[in-house]
Scaffold this motif. Structure first.
Motif, PDB file in Angstrom:
ATOM      1  N   PRO A  93       1.070  -1.164  -0.076  1.00 11.65           N
ATOM      2  CA  PRO A  93      -0.111  -0.223   0.005  1.00 11.65           C
ATOM      3  C   PRO A  93       1.068   1.195   0.007  1.00 11.65           C
ATOM      4  CG  PRO A  93      -0.018  -1.199   2.103  1.00 11.65           C
ATOM      5  CD  PRO A  93       0.655  -1.938   1.319  1.00 11.65           C
ATOM      6  N   ILE A  94       0.135   2.297  -0.629  1.00 15.58           N
ATOM      7  CA  ILE A  94       1.097   3.566  -0.482  1.00 15.58           C
ATOM      8  C   ILE A  94       0.673   4.398   0.669  1.00 15.58           C
ATOM      9  CG2 ILE A  94       1.340   5.908  -1.926  1.00 15.58           C
ATOM     10  CD1 ILE A  94       0.593   4.157  -4.406  1.00 15.58           C
ATOM     11  N   ARG A  95       1.613   4.796   1.487  1.00 14.70           N
ATOM     12  CA  ARG A  95       1.696   5.414   2.534  1.00 14.70           C
ATOM     13  C   ARG A  95       1.664   6.964   2.180  1.00 14.70           C
ATOM     14  NH1 ARG A  95       6.399   2.905   5.577  1.00 14.70           N
ATOM     15  NH2 ARG A  95       7.223   3.214   3.646  1.00 14.70           N
ATOM     16  N   ILE A  96       0.507   7.754   2.464  1.00 17.84           N
ATOM     17  CA  ILE A  96       0.717   9.066   2.056  1.00 17.84           C
ATOM     18  C   ILE A  96       0.395   9.816   3.381  1.00 17.84           C
ATOM     19  CG2 ILE A  96      -1.559   9.011   0.914  1.00 17.84           C
ATOM     20  CD1 ILE A  96      -0.882  11.193  -0.724  1.00 17.84           C
ATOM     21  N   GLY A  97       1.082  11.140   3.782  1.00 20.62           N
ATOM     22  CA  GLY A  97       0.707  11.633   4.892  1.00 20.62           C
ATOM     23  C   GLY A  97       0.408  13.408   4.407  1.00 20.62           C
ATOM     24  N   PHE A  98      -0.559  14.121   4.938  1.00 25.04           N
ATOM     25  CA  PHE A  98      -0.962  15.294   4.752  1.00 25.04           C
ATOM     26  C   PHE A  98      -0.959  16.078   6.028  1.00 25.04           C
ATOM     27  CE2 PHE A  98      -3.569  12.576   2.058  1.00 25.04           C
ATOM     28  CZ  PHE A  98      -3.401  13.040   0.858  1.00 25.04           C
ATOM     29  N   PHE A  99      -0.348  17.391   5.824  1.00 29.09           N
ATOM     30  CA  PHE A  99      -0.276  18.349   6.974  1.00 29.09           C
ATOM     31  C   PHE A  99      -1.589  18.704   7.282  1.00 29.09           C
ATOM     32  CE2 PHE A  99       0.068  21.223   3.569  1.00 29.09           C
ATOM     33  CZ  PHE A  99      -0.742  22.247   3.799  1.00 29.09           C
ATOM     34  N   GLU A 100      -1.751  18.877   8.612  1.00 27.58           N
ATOM     35  CA  GLU A 100      -3.502  19.405   9.371  1.00 27.58           C
ATOM     36  C   GLU A 100      -3.967  20.428   8.327  1.00 27.58           C
ATOM     37  OE1 GLU A 100      -2.729  18.033  14.009  1.00 27.58           O
ATOM     38  OE2 GLU A 100      -1.984  19.977  13.423  1.00 27.58           O
ATOM     39  N   GLY A 101      -5.182  20.072   8.039  1.00 24.28           N
ATOM     40  CA  GLY A 101      -6.020  21.141   7.350  1.00 24.28           C
ATOM     41  C   GLY A 101      -6.032  20.824   6.026  1.00 24.28           C
ATOM     42  N   PHE A 102      -5.023  20.025   5.309  1.00 23.31           N
ATOM     43  CA  PHE A 102      -5.136  20.070   3.725  1.00 23.31           C
ATOM     44  C   PHE A 102      -6.364  19.008   3.477  1.00 23.31           C
ATOM     45  CE2 PHE A 102      -3.824  17.872  -0.022  1.00 23.31           C
ATOM     46  CZ  PHE A 102      -3.207  18.977  -0.688  1.00 23.31           C
ATOM     47  N   LEU A 103      -6.563  18.054   4.362  1.00 20.20           N
ATOM     48  CA  LEU A 103      -7.631  16.945   4.106  1.00 20.20           C
ATOM     49  C   LEU A 103      -8.863  17.111   4.754  1.00 20.20           C
ATOM     50  CD1 LEU A 103      -8.220  14.280   2.563  1.00 20.20           C
ATOM     51  CD2 LEU A 103      -7.212  12.965   4.309  1.00 20.20           C
ATOM     52  N   GLY A 104      -9.863  17.574   4.342  1.00 18.54           N
ATOM     53  CA  GLY A 104     -11.195  17.803   4.988  1.00 18.54           C
ATOM     54  C   GLY A 104     -12.269  17.885   4.397  1.00 18.54           C
ATOM     55  N   GLY A 105     -12.942  18.822   4.652  1.00 20.99           N
ATOM     56  CA  GLY A 105     -14.418  19.001   3.963  1.00 20.99           C
ATOM     57  C   GLY A 105     -14.162  20.066   2.817  1.00 20.99           C
ATOM     58  N   ASP A 106     -15.287  20.568   2.166  1.00 12.42           N
ATOM     59  CA  ASP A 106     -15.587  21.066   0.895  1.00 12.42           C
ATOM     60  C   ASP A 106     -14.405  22.402   0.704  1.00 12.42           C
ATOM     61  OD1 ASP A 106     -17.379  19.561   0.305  1.00 12.42           O
ATOM     62  OD2 ASP A 106     -19.218  20.946   0.975  1.00 12.42           O
ATOM     63  N   GLU A 107     -14.203  22.987   1.879  1.00  9.82           N
ATOM     64  CA  GLU A 107     -13.201  24.279   1.543  1.00  9.82           C
ATOM     65  C   GLU A 107     -11.640  23.661   1.781  1.00  9.82           C
ATOM     66  OE1 GLU A 107     -14.145  27.304   4.233  1.00  9.82           O
ATOM     67  OE2 GLU A 107     -15.920  27.796   2.991  1.00  9.82           O
ATOM     68  N   ALA A 108     -11.365  22.538   2.147  1.00  8.29           N
ATOM     69  CA  ALA A 108     -10.076  22.011   2.303  1.00  8.29           C
ATOM     70  C   ALA A 108      -9.521  21.751   0.601  1.00  8.29           C
ATOM     71  CB  ALA A 108      -9.793  20.816   3.007  1.00  8.29           C
ATOM     72  N   PRO A 109      -8.255  21.921   0.552  1.00  6.45           N
ATOM     73  CA  PRO A 109      -7.569  21.683  -0.495  1.00  6.45           C
ATOM     74  C   PRO A 109      -7.934  20.187  -1.240  1.00  6.45           C
ATOM     75  CG  PRO A 109      -5.940  22.242   0.483  1.00  6.45           C
ATOM     76  CD  PRO A 109      -7.204  22.218   1.492  1.00  6.45           C
ATOM     77  N   LEU A 110      -8.028  19.202  -0.532  1.00  8.46           N
ATOM     78  CA  LEU A 110      -8.421  17.808  -0.875  1.00  8.46           C
ATOM     79  C   LEU A 110      -9.480  17.127   0.057  1.00  8.46           C
ATOM     80  CD1 LEU A 110      -7.786  15.554  -3.180  1.00  8.46           C
ATOM     81  CD2 LEU A 110      -6.293  14.488  -1.278  1.00  8.46           C
ATOM     82  N   SER A 111     -10.727  16.899  -0.491  1.00  5.77           N
ATOM     83  CA  SER A 111     -12.001  16.473   0.419  1.00  5.77           C
ATOM     84  C   SER A 111     -11.728  14.874   0.566  1.00  5.77           C
ATOM     85  CB  SER A 111     -13.140  17.006  -0.209  1.00  5.77           C
ATOM     86  OG  SER A 111     -13.682  16.327  -1.500  1.00  5.77           O
ATOM     87  N   THR A 112     -12.427  14.432   1.486  1.00  6.48           N
ATOM     88  CA  THR A 112     -12.410  12.827   1.543  1.00  6.48           C
ATOM     89  C   THR A 112     -13.229  12.105   0.441  1.00  6.48           C
ATOM     90  OG1 THR A 112     -14.355  13.074   2.826  1.00  6.48           O
ATOM     91  CG2 THR A 112     -12.144  12.921   4.167  1.00  6.48           C
ATOM     92  N   CYS A 142      11.231  12.204   4.925  1.00  5.53           N
ATOM     93  CA  CYS A 142      12.581  12.275   4.816  1.00  5.53           C
ATOM     94  C   CYS A 142      13.176  11.061   5.486  1.00  5.53           C
ATOM     95  CB  CYS A 142      13.227  13.382   5.525  1.00  5.53           C
ATOM     96  SG  CYS A 142      13.171  15.138   5.041  1.00  5.53           S
ATOM     97  N   GLU A 143      12.339  10.458   6.461  1.00  8.39           N
ATOM     98  CA  GLU A 143      12.999   9.275   7.033  1.00  8.39           C
ATOM     99  C   GLU A 143      12.300   8.105   6.429  1.00  8.39           C
ATOM    100  OE1 GLU A 143      12.191   9.801  11.467  1.00  8.39           O
ATOM    101  OE2 GLU A 143      13.829  11.036  11.776  1.00  8.39           O
ATOM    102  N   LYS A 144      11.638   8.262   5.256  1.00 12.94           N
ATOM    103  CA  LYS A 144      11.070   7.174   4.591  1.00 12.94           C
ATOM    104  C   LYS A 144      10.030   6.373   5.335  1.00 12.94           C
ATOM    105  CE  LYS A 144      15.159   5.881   3.870  1.00 12.94           C
ATOM    106  NZ  LYS A 144      16.334   5.128   3.539  1.00 12.94           N
ATOM    107  N   GLU A 145       9.279   7.107   6.354  1.00 17.87           N
ATOM    108  CA  GLU A 145       8.137   6.488   6.908  1.00 17.87           C
ATOM    109  C   GLU A 145       6.814   6.656   6.009  1.00 17.87           C
ATOM    110  OE1 GLU A 145       7.704   7.652  11.106  1.00 17.87           O
ATOM    111  OE2 GLU A 145       9.743   7.803  11.208  1.00 17.87           O
ATOM    112  N   LEU A 146       6.977   7.510   4.998  1.00 19.42           N
ATOM    113  CA  LEU A 146       5.827   7.838   4.173  1.00 19.42           C
ATOM    114  C   LEU A 146       6.532   7.651   2.792  1.00 19.42           C
ATOM    115  CD1 LEU A 146       4.238  11.056   5.592  1.00 19.42           C
ATOM    116  CD2 LEU A 146       3.535   8.676   5.766  1.00 19.42           C
TER     117      LEU A 146
END
Length: 305
Positions: A93-112, A142-146
């Motif tokens: 699986p691809i592990r992808i991380g987002f900073f807080e506020g990026f992923l969310g509702g209609d006004e966030a850059p990327l919605s669920t 940077c540490e390849k956890e993502l």
């Protein structure tokens, strides 16, 4: 009825000749004829008119040909989707991380909802989603956890990245200033001027302050509406993308202040939001499908106020 029978029927209708159709299907003419007869018996009517020259579809056969073609296409698509899902289960699986506020509702850059739609379109890609502070996501990348990290600010040298959104520094000046009559300014025009940095989101404030210091200016920290002689202001190419970051541009009093661009050769552009991955891990075609989704959410052109 088997899907193979429909494929035989379609091929016979295409060639209008059982011998030619049988050769292409790598079966005997007798086997093809037997399959078509069995299909006609199941349907309860003739699909072909037969004569010495070959075969021709009956009106009922023509109707069934269209439906059979759709059915075969659906089965082919079903098999392809199943293969993709198997590949996704077999792959990591691809592990992808987002900073807080990026992923969310209609006004966030990327919605669920967008992520759900992406998963429906690409069932072969399994995503593991993480959300954390900006610095934590940067560190995990940077540490390849993502496998992929979406964060704000400068990208470490140990990572490759694609810029999703850029920050441009513009100049706000009092309309009474002689600079306000300029179409564009350079840093040399600011010698002797008082430089102030607007209070705001700490990460942006620190970036602007650092830029000033690198150019030999001692920048003070004051509210943008305090009638400074000169103030640096930042604007975004898509205010709707990150509502929390549009406050300073809104606070500029356009009757009292003008916002100017720097000359192109001195223009300051910084990556604001990037999707990054470790140099050592590299990036696959599935990773690129995700970055394409993220890039589609941003207007990367440089902004005008």
């Amino acid at each position: 009825m088997e899907i193979r029978q429909l494929e035989y029927f379609l091929k016979a209708g295409e060639h209008k000749n059982l011998s030619a159709a049988a050769r292409e299907l790598f079966i005997t003419e007798q086997a093809l004829s037997k399959s078509i007869v069995a299909l006609e018996k199941e349907f309860g009517f003739s699909l072909f008119v037969r004569d010495r020259k070959g075969v021709a579809l009956t009106p009922a056969g023509e109707t069934m040909r269209c439906i059979a073609a759709e059915a075969v296409d659906e089965v082919v698509q079903l098999k392809r989707t199943a293969a993709k899902i198997r590949e996704g289960h077999d792959a990591q699986p691809i592990r992808i991380g987002f900073f807080e506020g990026f992923l969310g509702g209609d006004e966030a850059p990327l919605s669920t909802e967008m992520l759900i739609a992406f998963q429906n379109d690409h069932p072969e890609i399994a995503l593991h989603i993480f959300e954390d502070t900006n610095e934590r996501i940067r560190k995990m990348t940077c540490e390849k956890e993502l496998d992929l990290g979406v964060f704000s600010g400068e990208v470490p040298a140990t990572c490759c990245s694609i810029t999703l959104h850029e920050l441009r520094i513009d100049l706000a000046v009092a309309r009474a200033s002689a600079l306000a009559r300029s179409e564009a300014v350079s840093w040399s025009d600011l010698r002797g001027q008082r430089i102030v940095v607007p209070r705001g989101e700490p990460r942006m404030r620190d970036m602007i302050g650092s830029i000033c210091r690198q150019r030999g200016f001692d920048a003070s920290l004051v509210p943008l509406d305090a009638s400074p002689a000169v103030a640096l202001a930042y604007v975004y190419s898509d205010e709707a993308a990150m509502p929390i970051d549009r406050c300073n541009a809104k606070h500029v009093d356009r009757e009292r202040a003008a916002i100017l661009r720097f000359h192109p050769e001195e223009e300051i552009i910084r990556p604001l939001v990037s999707v990054a991955w470790s140099n050592e891990k590299g990036i696959s075609s599935n990773h690129y499908k995700i970055t394409d989704l993220l890039r589609a959410r941003f207007n990367r052109t440089r902004a005008f106020v």
